[in-house]
Design a protein around this motif. Structure first.
Motif, PDB file in Angstrom:
ATOM      1  N   TYR A  29     -21.415 -34.488 -11.910  1.00 22.61           N
ATOM      2  CA  TYR A  29     -22.526 -33.976 -12.688  1.00 22.61           C
ATOM      3  C   TYR A  29     -23.300 -35.147 -13.288  1.00 22.61           C
ATOM      4  O   TYR A  29     -22.841 -36.300 -13.265  1.00 22.61           O
ATOM      5  CB  TYR A  29     -22.007 -33.023 -13.764  1.00 22.61           C
ATOM      6  N   THR A  30     -24.471 -34.851 -13.827  1.00 23.03           N
ATOM      7  CA  THR A  30     -25.325 -35.927 -14.341  1.00 23.03           C
ATOM      8  C   THR A  30     -24.604 -36.756 -15.390  1.00 23.03           C
ATOM      9  O   THR A  30     -24.714 -37.983 -15.418  1.00 23.03           O
ATOM     10  CB  THR A  30     -26.626 -35.345 -14.907  1.00 23.03           C
ATOM     11  N   ASP A  31     -23.850 -36.119 -16.263  1.00 24.76           N
ATOM     12  CA  ASP A  31     -23.164 -36.878 -17.313  1.00 24.76           C
ATOM     13  C   ASP A  31     -22.042 -37.762 -16.759  1.00 24.76           C
ATOM     14  O   ASP A  31     -21.590 -38.693 -17.437  1.00 24.76           O
ATOM     15  CB  ASP A  31     -22.598 -35.920 -18.363  1.00 24.76           C
ATOM     16  N   ASN A 210     -30.405 -38.976 -16.815  1.00 26.57           N
ATOM     17  CA  ASN A 210     -30.072 -40.398 -16.777  1.00 26.57           C
ATOM     18  C   ASN A 210     -31.162 -41.087 -15.968  1.00 26.57           C
ATOM     19  O   ASN A 210     -31.232 -40.930 -14.751  1.00 26.57           O
ATOM     20  CB  ASN A 210     -28.692 -40.626 -16.153  1.00 26.57           C
ATOM     21  N   TYR A 223     -31.610 -39.162 -12.542  1.00 24.31           N
ATOM     22  CA  TYR A 223     -30.589 -38.140 -12.329  1.00 24.31           C
ATOM     23  C   TYR A 223     -30.796 -37.068 -13.392  1.00 24.31           C
ATOM     24  O   TYR A 223     -30.922 -37.381 -14.579  1.00 24.31           O
ATOM     25  CB  TYR A 223     -29.191 -38.731 -12.465  1.00 24.31           C
ATOM     26  N   VAL A 224     -30.818 -35.802 -12.956  1.00 21.81           N
ATOM     27  CA  VAL A 224     -31.137 -34.754 -13.920  1.00 21.81           C
ATOM     28  C   VAL A 224     -30.478 -33.449 -13.483  1.00 21.81           C
ATOM     29  O   VAL A 224     -30.371 -33.152 -12.291  1.00 21.81           O
ATOM     30  CB  VAL A 224     -32.675 -34.574 -14.045  1.00 21.81           C
ATOM     31  N   ALA A 225     -30.012 -32.685 -14.442  1.00 22.06           N
ATOM     32  CA  ALA A 225     -29.466 -31.354 -14.174  1.00 22.06           C
ATOM     33  C   ALA A 225     -30.639 -30.400 -14.010  1.00 22.06           C
ATOM     34  O   ALA A 225     -31.170 -29.871 -14.987  1.00 22.06           O
ATOM     35  CB  ALA A 225     -28.556 -30.904 -15.321  1.00 22.06           C
ATOM     36  N   ALA A 252     -30.709 -34.456  -8.338  1.00 26.04           N
ATOM     37  CA  ALA A 252     -29.971 -33.430  -9.077  1.00 26.04           C
ATOM     38  C   ALA A 252     -28.620 -33.287  -8.396  1.00 26.04           C
ATOM     39  O   ALA A 252     -28.521 -32.632  -7.354  1.00 26.04           O
ATOM     40  CB  ALA A 252     -30.733 -32.112  -9.069  1.00 26.04           C
ATOM     41  N   ASP A 269     -36.779 -35.207 -20.201  1.00 23.56           N
ATOM     42  CA  ASP A 269     -36.832 -35.854 -18.887  1.00 23.56           C
ATOM     43  C   ASP A 269     -37.945 -36.904 -18.860  1.00 23.56           C
ATOM     44  O   ASP A 269     -37.770 -38.025 -18.363  1.00 23.56           O
ATOM     45  CB  ASP A 269     -37.093 -34.818 -17.793  1.00 23.56           C
ATOM     46  N   LYS A 284     -29.420 -42.684 -20.869  1.00 28.66           N
ATOM     47  CA  LYS A 284     -28.835 -41.373 -20.589  1.00 28.66           C
ATOM     48  C   LYS A 284     -28.791 -40.519 -21.846  1.00 28.66           C
ATOM     49  O   LYS A 284     -28.532 -41.017 -22.945  1.00 28.66           O
ATOM     50  CB  LYS A 284     -27.422 -41.529 -20.019  1.00 28.66           C
ATOM     51  N   THR A 286     -27.299 -36.453 -22.829  1.00 25.31           N
ATOM     52  CA  THR A 286     -26.709 -35.157 -22.501  1.00 25.31           C
ATOM     53  C   THR A 286     -26.757 -34.302 -23.746  1.00 25.31           C
ATOM     54  O   THR A 286     -26.284 -34.714 -24.813  1.00 25.31           O
ATOM     55  CB  THR A 286     -25.254 -35.304 -22.015  1.00 25.31           C
TER      56      THR A 286
END
Length: 796
Positions: A29-31, A210, A223-225, A252, A269, A284, A286
């Protein structure tokens, strides 16, 4: 050489390929992504719902340990960073375009809802960033807040100084004159005041970003959810940061749930992408759960007056709907389309109602933005229609199932009075099967048994229809869409006969790595494990519009099928050369190319190898390789439908309601993986019942503070709140205009279940004189309704 005998994969409940990595903790995942020289961000958020920002003093924060930068809206304005765009233009009844006030990534001048980001602190560690954020001194001038959508247009408080009456638009749809005329001759009119309660999305994975700037080529990787990375790239690059696509890569990775809330371009974002260049390092963020409650785009929040006109024989004549829709403080990416194009166009439901007119008044308030949430307009429309129909049946003394049957659409294609054309459908079998599975015939005995125990028991119906795979692009464009609605698929066949599929759709729990692989493996006659699915990366996938509106198979799968058509056509030419035949004489099935009427064959693997080792190859006619892509723009929506029956038991002394039975029969057209479809329906019903029974986002109407800002205050459904569901997919009516014959399934449960529950609840309470109850029907709200009915009975 013949390939081994294979069993069809289409329609088979194949276990999900992706689950192994998720269940073993190996999802990414992004985190989970940590880049070289990683830094961490914490946003400073407004504690006020509405306040003028007099000044921001960052001196103490900048001196805190580990702090790299503290950036504000003034910094972004100085760099000429644009505001976030809205992706759909709606025009008011008078022809004027909707009001689009600026939506800055960091608030500049004013904060307009609690949680509005006013600064971002970047530090070496997350804890240092959080500590320093406490030291940012913002001088606010608090202003009055407007919260309730019903009164926003009359409020003296303006969310945006240049938007009079807080009105974004007043939109109308349908034939008003014909509708009014039908009401004038009606034998009976049913009227309801309906509140579709505001919901807060709660995906397991919070939003995360991120962002990294690469100085060597002046490019960004983010990088993104997110559910649609190409749309994020388009909006952020072209409309906000002014970047060409080649310099902005959006990835993603695994996304832990979205439900619509991760479709949008969010301020964080943009802010972090811009900040990564400012500091020359990856940054980053979250969200913690409190931030998610405050800042994720919320769902629903409609206040509606709805009327249904019926003739003396029980046939529907017309429907009239007026809705006030809350946009929140800013226009989110698709916010303007949800209570209009995605709502009013579904008000026909499954019924042949000759005239419908809907008017929608969209308003700004000092609350978090409101946008698409699982169903996006379709649950709101279905709730209006199905509550009206059930209430009308009760008023007329008619069985609610029979009133529905009398008014079902029976001939297809059917053009509704609100602009859609249903290509196919058959509603009666779904309702009949649902009644059988729910044992409706045995309900009177169960009701009597409940009565003997001092409980009330009710049964409620919901016959829903939804529109999935929003299309086509030219029609959507005429209705205000600012982007195409196609999808892209690429099939890359490797020399060994394995295949990589690149799709513009995105998976955030739907099982695309399995379902798409089933389509490809079945078509090419190869093993399921020989197919790899790639999605969520603008650097690898040609283009795409992402996943929302239950479009993945109907649109994304169809693009893959079109690319497979091209692969097969070229592979037949190669096989024909190898078999010394004409390509028109080549048949292909189960992974084998055969000269028609003979036993001369080549396997798919042999043809794939020949394409890349072209020693015996028609080079004068074909290029080497076996790699094709295709764009697919649907010619129409798909129209899943179904019949849901809910049965509840109520304790009149406490108001506690229990769902004791829930039956769902859905028509999804052709089904690729029944197990995945069943799981989607289960999840949707759980979310729908959550809205109907428990969930409600509440703001204090004076201060604008979020009162339901945690799981202590916002009640999510738990396992004990839900029964075992009886779920069945009908044989169905395949979609007539996509190559798979599929319809969407991801949102159906959330669309059909809320009215089924409320209808059952009102049925249980109707002997006490309760005619309606608003969502969420919490025990306290049910108890209050019982007490009011008792008082009215005593007074009468």
């Amino acid at each position: 050489m013949n390939a081994p005998e294979r069993h069809p994969l289409i329609g088979t409940p194949v276990r999900r390929k992706e689950d192994y990595r998720f269940l073993t903790g190996n999802g990414q995942y992004t985190d989970d992504i940590v880049l070289a020289h990683q830094s961490y961000a914490c946003f400073v958020r407004s504690p006020h719902a509405h306040a003028r920002i007099r000044s921001i003093d960052t001196t103490e924060a900048l001196a805190a340990p580990g702090v790299i930068a503290v950036l504000t809206g003034e910094d972004m304005a100085a760099d000429k960073v644009g505001g976030l765009p809205c992706g759909w233009l709606i025009h008011s009844i008078d022809g004027t375009p909707m009001k689009e006030p600026p939506h800055p990534a960091l608030a500049h001048g004013k904060a307009r809802h609690v949680g509005d980001q006013v600064a971002v602190v970047i530090a070496e560690t997350l804890q240092q960033a959080r500590d320093a954020a406490e030291k940012v001194d913002v001088d606010y001038e608090p202003l009055p807040a407007v919260v309730a959508p019903a009164s926003a247009a009359q409020s003296q408080t303006l969310v945006h100084d240049d938007v009079p009456d807080n009105t974004c638009y007043t939109w109308g749809h349908g034939d008003k004159a014909a509708t009014d005329a039908a009401f004038a001759r009606a034998a009976h009119v049913t009227t309801l005041e309906i509140v579709n309660n505001r919901l807060i999305p709660n995906a397991i994975e919070p939003r995360a970003v991120n962002a990294s700037y690469q100085r060597q080529d002046d490019s960004y990787t983010v990088y993104v959810a997110n559910q649609n990375p190409h749309v994020e790239r388009l909006l952020m690059g072209a409309f906000v940061l002014g970047l060409p696509e080649s310099r902005l890569r959006i990835i993603a990775p695994d996304v832990g749930g979205g439900f619509g809330s991760k479709i949008f371009l969010y301020p964080e974002d943009v802010a972090l992408t811009w900040a990564s260049k400012k500091i020359g390092r990856p940054v980053k963020w979250t969200a913690d759960r409190s931030e998610s409650f405050l800042t994720d785009a919320h769902g629903r929040d409609h206040v509606t007056r709805a009327e249904l006109a019926i003739d003396a024989d029980g046939h529907f004549l017309a429907m009239r709907v007026h809705t006030v829709a809350n946009m929140g403080a800013y226009l989110s990416t698709f916010a303007s389309s949800v209570p209009t194009i995605l709502y009013a166009t579904l008000l026909a439901g499954q019924y042949a109602t000759p005239a419908i007119y809907a008017e929608v008044h969209a308003v700004f308030t000092n609350t978090a933005p409101v946008d698409a949430y699982r169903g996006a307009g379709r649950p709101e429309a279905t709730y209006v229609v199905e509550r009206l129909v059930e209430t009308a049946a009760r008023e007329l003394g008619t069985d609610p199932a029979e009133l529905r049957r009398k008014n079902f659409i029976r001939e297809f294609p059917y053009a509704t009075p609100v602009g859609l054309t249903y290509d196919t459908g058959d509603y009666e079998p779904c309702l009949a099967r649902a009644q059988e599975l729910a044992d409706v015939a045995g309900f009177p005995a169960r009701r009597e048994a409940s009565k003997q125990r001092g409980k009330l028991r009710g049964l409620g119906y919901s016959c829903y229809i939804e529109a999935c795979g929003l299309a086509p692009s030219n029609v959507a464009g005429a209705l205000g869409a600012r982007a195409g609605l196609f999808e892209v698929g690429e099939i890359r066949v490797h020399p060994t006969g394995t295949v990589t599929v690149f799709t513009g759709s995105h998976s955030h729990g739907q099982g695309h790595e399995t379902t798409f692989a089933q389509i490809v493996a079945d078509r090419l006659g190869i093993a399921l494990d020989a197919v790899e699915i790639v999605h969520g990366d603008t650097g690898r996938v040609p283009f795409g519009m992402g996943t929302y509106g239950s479009r993945s198979l109907a649109v994304g799968g169809s693009a893959i099928m079109k690319a497979l058509d091209k692969v097969e056509a070229k592979a037949k030419k190669i096989a024909a050369h190898l078999l010394e035949a004409s390509d028109v004489d080549i048949e292909f099935s189960d992974g084998v190319f055969r000269v028609a009427g003979t036993d001369r064959t080549k396997t798919f693997g042999e043809v794939a190898l020949t394409a890349y080792v072209p020693h015996n190859y028609p080079l004068d006619k074909l290029e080497p390789g076996l790699n094709e892509n295709a764009f697919y723009d649907p010619t129409n929506f798909t129209y899943p439908s179904g019949a849901y029956i809910c049965e509840v038991e109520v304790d009149a002394d406490t108001g506690e309601s229990q769902v004791v039975r829930f039956t769902a029969v859905d028509d999804f057209g052709n089904v690729i993986n029944p197990m995945i479809v069943e799981g989607q329906v289960h999840g949707g019903i759980g979310q729908g019942l959550g809205q109907a029974m428990l969930e409600q986002c509440v703001y204090d109407e004076d201060s604008g503070q979020l009162l339901t800002g945690s799981y202590m205050d916002y009640a999510m459904p738990r396992a004990g709140d839900l029964p075992d569901f009886t779920v069945e997919t009908a044989k169905g009516t395949p979609c007539t205009h996509n190559p798979l014959g599929v319809k969407g399934c991801g949102e159906a449960g959330a669309i059909g279940s809320p009215p089924a529950f409320i209808n059952a609840l009102v049925d249980a309470l109707s002997p006490l004189g309760v005619r309606d109850i608003q969502m969420p029907a919490t025990p306290h709200r049910v108890w209050q309704a019982i007490q009011r009915a008792a008082q009215q009975s005593t007074t009468a």
